[in-house]
Structures are given as structure tokens and as C-alpha cells.
Motif scaffolding. Sequence first.
Motif, mmCIF file in Angstrom:
data_model
loop_
_atom_site.group_PDB
_atom_site.id
_atom_site.type_symbol
_atom_site.label_atom_id
_atom_site.label_comp_id
_atom_site.label_asym_id
_atom_site.label_seq_id
_atom_site.Cartn_x
_atom_site.Cartn_y
_atom_site.Cartn_z
ATOM 1 N N VAL A 192 0.741 -1.139 0.062
ATOM 2 C CA VAL A 192 -0.091 0.034 -0.150
ATOM 3 C C VAL A 192 0.988 1.235 0.080
ATOM 4 C CG1 VAL A 192 -2.105 -1.055 1.268
ATOM 5 C CG2 VAL A 192 -0.410 0.107 2.579
ATOM 6 N N ASP A 193 0.283 2.418 -0.159
ATOM 7 C CA ASP A 193 1.098 3.777 -0.568
ATOM 8 C C ASP A 193 0.442 4.438 0.736
ATOM 9 O OD1 ASP A 193 -1.471 4.490 -1.007
ATOM 10 O OD2 ASP A 193 -1.123 5.331 -3.048
ATOM 11 N N HIS A 194 0.622 5.849 1.014
ATOM 12 C CA HIS A 194 0.484 6.577 1.915
ATOM 13 C C HIS A 194 -0.974 6.853 2.189
ATOM 14 C CE1 HIS A 194 -0.651 10.498 0.367
ATOM 15 N NE2 HIS A 194 -0.013 10.079 -0.640
ATOM 16 N N GLY A 195 -1.456 7.162 3.043
ATOM 17 C CA GLY A 195 -2.970 7.694 3.269
ATOM 18 C C GLY A 195 -4.002 6.516 3.307
ATOM 19 N N SER A 196 -4.720 6.328 4.130
ATOM 20 C CA SER A 196 -5.682 5.407 4.120
ATOM 21 C C SER A 196 -7.091 5.823 3.454
ATOM 22 C CB SER A 196 -5.966 4.716 5.542
ATOM 23 O OG SER A 196 -6.696 3.702 5.410
ATOM 24 N N PHE A 197 -7.441 7.254 3.955
ATOM 25 C CA PHE A 197 -8.621 7.559 3.488
ATOM 26 C C PHE A 197 -8.732 8.794 2.222
ATOM 27 C CE2 PHE A 197 -12.248 10.658 3.596
ATOM 28 C CZ PHE A 197 -13.110 9.970 4.263
ATOM 29 N N PRO A 198 -9.425 8.412 1.042
ATOM 30 C CA PRO A 198 -10.488 7.388 0.827
ATOM 31 C C PRO A 198 -9.681 6.084 0.158
ATOM 32 C CG PRO A 198 -10.308 8.970 -0.799
ATOM 33 C CD PRO A 198 -9.475 9.377 -0.100
ATOM 34 N N SER A 199 -10.339 5.265 -0.061
ATOM 35 C CA SER A 199 -9.771 4.014 -0.720
ATOM 36 C C SER A 199 -9.886 4.328 -2.283
ATOM 37 C CB SER A 199 -10.648 2.821 -0.457
ATOM 38 O OG SER A 199 -10.449 1.844 -1.282
ATOM 39 N N GLY A 200 -8.750 4.152 -2.949
ATOM 40 C CA GLY A 200 -8.414 4.156 -4.333
ATOM 41 C C GLY A 200 -9.127 3.218 -5.195
ATOM 42 N N HIS A 201 -8.933 2.118 -4.419
ATOM 43 C CA HIS A 201 -9.579 0.997 -5.432
ATOM 44 C C HIS A 201 -11.233 1.095 -5.229
ATOM 45 C CE1 HIS A 201 -5.690 -0.808 -4.958
ATOM 46 N NE2 HIS A 201 -5.994 -1.942 -5.599
ATOM 47 N N ALA A 202 -11.650 1.488 -4.178
ATOM 48 C CA ALA A 202 -13.058 1.403 -4.158
ATOM 49 C C ALA A 202 -13.623 2.495 -5.177
ATOM 50 C CB ALA A 202 -13.709 1.670 -2.817
ATOM 51 N N ALA A 203 -12.896 3.650 -4.843
ATOM 52 C CA ALA A 203 -13.294 4.933 -5.795
ATOM 53 C C ALA A 203 -13.259 4.468 -7.540
ATOM 54 C CB ALA A 203 -12.140 5.971 -5.583
ATOM 55 N N THR A 204 -12.115 3.611 -7.877
ATOM 56 C CA THR A 204 -11.793 3.150 -9.194
ATOM 57 C C THR A 204 -12.871 2.444 -9.518
ATOM 58 O OG1 THR A 204 -9.634 3.637 -9.046
ATOM 59 C CG2 THR A 204 -10.204 2.208 -10.771
ATOM 60 N N ALA A 205 -13.283 1.523 -8.802
ATOM 61 C CA ALA A 205 -14.343 0.348 -8.944
ATOM 62 C C ALA A 205 -15.739 1.201 -9.376
ATOM 63 C CB ALA A 205 -14.289 -0.578 -7.938
ATOM 64 N N ALA A 206 -16.062 2.104 -8.481
ATOM 65 C CA ALA A 206 -17.252 2.687 -8.618
ATOM 66 C C ALA A 206 -17.371 3.635 -9.993
ATOM 67 C CB ALA A 206 -17.553 3.650 -7.343
ATOM 68 N N LEU A 207 -16.085 4.543 -10.122
ATOM 69 C CA LEU A 207 -15.998 5.407 -11.262
ATOM 70 C C LEU A 207 -15.979 4.424 -12.498
ATOM 71 C CD1 LEU A 207 -15.460 7.942 -12.598
ATOM 72 C CD2 LEU A 207 -12.909 7.607 -12.283
ATOM 73 N N LEU A 208 -15.466 3.295 -12.758
ATOM 74 C CA LEU A 208 -15.556 1.921 -13.801
ATOM 75 C C LEU A 208 -17.173 1.657 -14.115
ATOM 76 C CD1 LEU A 208 -13.894 0.841 -15.842
ATOM 77 C CD2 LEU A 208 -13.636 -1.345 -14.320
ATOM 78 N N VAL A 209 -17.655 1.723 -13.135
ATOM 79 C CA VAL A 209 -19.144 1.391 -13.088
ATOM 80 C C VAL A 209 -19.928 2.212 -13.810
ATOM 81 C CG1 VAL A 209 -21.221 0.774 -11.922
ATOM 82 C CG2 VAL A 209 -19.157 -0.405 -11.376
ATOM 83 N N VAL A 210 -19.915 3.466 -13.408
ATOM 84 C CA VAL A 210 -20.435 4.764 -13.863
ATOM 85 C C VAL A 210 -19.935 4.909 -15.450
ATOM 86 C CG1 VAL A 210 -20.971 6.979 -13.672
ATOM 87 C CG2 VAL A 210 -21.076 5.574 -11.680
ATOM 88 N N THR A 211 -18.637 4.778 -15.802
ATOM 89 C CA THR A 211 -18.220 5.192 -17.072
ATOM 90 C C THR A 211 -18.722 4.162 -17.995
ATOM 91 O OG1 THR A 211 -16.457 6.386 -15.941
ATOM 92 C CG2 THR A 211 -16.177 5.520 -18.168
ATOM 93 N N VAL A 212 -18.587 3.006 -17.584
ATOM 94 C CA VAL A 212 -19.029 1.931 -18.535
ATOM 95 C C VAL A 212 -20.296 2.025 -18.797
ATOM 96 C CG1 VAL A 212 -19.245 -0.545 -19.053
ATOM 97 C CG2 VAL A 212 -16.985 0.497 -18.213
ATOM 98 N N GLY A 213 -21.258 2.175 -17.719
ATOM 99 C CA GLY A 213 -22.665 2.403 -17.906
ATOM 100 C C GLY A 213 -23.134 3.388 -18.694
#
Length: 268
Positions: free
Chosen positions: A160-181
Motif C-alpha cells: 500500500v501507499d500513504h494515506g488510508s482515506f479514501p480507498s482508491g480501489h473502491a473509488a476506481t471500481a465505482a468510477l469504472l461502473v459509472v463510466t462503462v454504464g
Amino acid sequence: MPGTPVTTPNHRPDGPRTAARRAGPGASPARRAGPGASPRRSRGVLVAALLLLTAAVAPALVVRSDVTHPPFQELDERWLVWMGGPHEGPYLAAATALDWFGGPVGALIPLTLLAVLLVRRRWASAGYLLAGYLGGNTLVVQGLKHLVDRPRPADPLVRVDHGSFPSGHAATAALLVVTVGVLLVPAARRRAWWFGGAAFTLAMMWSRTWLHAHWLTDTVAGAAAGAGVGLLVWWLFQPALTRERVRAHDRRGAAAGTGTGSVVTDGG
């Protein structure tokens, strides 16, 4: 007079209803109603985007005031105990796959989609994709990470890198869902896509806490940030995306030799 429309007994100027009938019952709402998006739908997208971004930014300010013991730290620690293990078997395989998908492997999907959009000259769609990922990952997620700089849980099971808040993985997943949709899923099928995308995002959130890479609230804020950015950029690009779809529909109709009707002119 040259170019003057002539009304014949069998020809009447098109009105909105005539144009809608000529577009056909299978045509998209944008094609039948014109290039403008529904005001109610546009407002709904904007409201949802602002609510989600607020759900990401407001907790960030709370955490920043006390990064080691925010008000919901007890909930985060209790959830981490539930995610205590055993860290093996199919759960480990699923969490590891999601970890890779949210990292280098997942980056290939938007890059591949961007290349396809550029080759097909879908400039508005390519602009939406770029703005969403640059705005979501660079400005919002990384900006909040540097603003808050919350310590991660002890002994994460992945790098992991620095900074726990917010989760980049969770953000990328949600952004990908919206973008593809927005770009690839027809409007009539988006409801099913949103449900499937929500399940995928929840799985990503689970994996980040199960791997002890994030606190629970980190993943909630990350998912809200990613979805909020995707919706906000969609709202900004909605007129351009609608015009692009209408032009593509017209080109396909012209290529198939199916015109939408013409005005009879007197060439005298």
C-alpha cells in the motif's frame, strides 16, 4: 421561386409528433425528442453526484481533525476484527484478484476504452472518460489522501501507499461502473447494470478491508467519491454525449439508406 417549399395534398410539414413517428418506436428518446436531455433526468444526475461527493468530503474533514481517533474509529476497528481471517482459500484468491483489478490490471480497461473511442472519433465520449478519470483519481482521491493522511490498519496483507482515506480501489471500481454504464450500456439496460456494478463495488470494498489495507469508512468514502465524480462529469458532458449519439444514429441511417424524410422543393 427556387428552393421554396411546396405543400402538396400528400405532404404536410413535419411537426414534433410526425418526427417522432418517423423516428420509429425503437428509436432512442434522444433521437425522438431531439438533442436536449431531459431536464428532470439531468437534475437527478446532478443531485446524486453532489450528494455522493458530500458523502466523501464531509467525513474527510471529520477524519482530518483527528486522524487516529475519528468519531467512527470504534466502528472501523470492530469491522476489522470481523475481517480478521482466516486469510486463505477462495477468499484470498478473490481478494487478491480484486486487488490486482483495482491496480495495474484495472488501468488497462479505461486505457483500452479510450483508444477505441479515439479510433472511432467519439471525441465527446473520450473527453468524458479522460475528465472522469483525471478528476476522480488525480483531483478528488489523491487530493483527499493528501488532505487527510489517515494511517492505515496495522499489518496490511498487500503493498500500500500513504494515506488510508479514501480507498482508491473502491473509488476506481465505482468510477469504472459509472463510466462503462454511460458509454457502453444502452439506457434501457442500465438499471440491471447499476445493480451489478453496485455488487462489484461492494466486493471491492470488502476486499480492501479483508486485506487490512483500509478501514471500512475509507472504502465507503472512496466508492462515494468515484461514483460522484463519474455522475458529475456525466452531467457536464450530457449535452455533448447526446449530440454525439444523435450524429452516430444519423450516420448509421444514412449508410443503410434509411432517410428520415425530405421536403419537396420546386426547382423551377
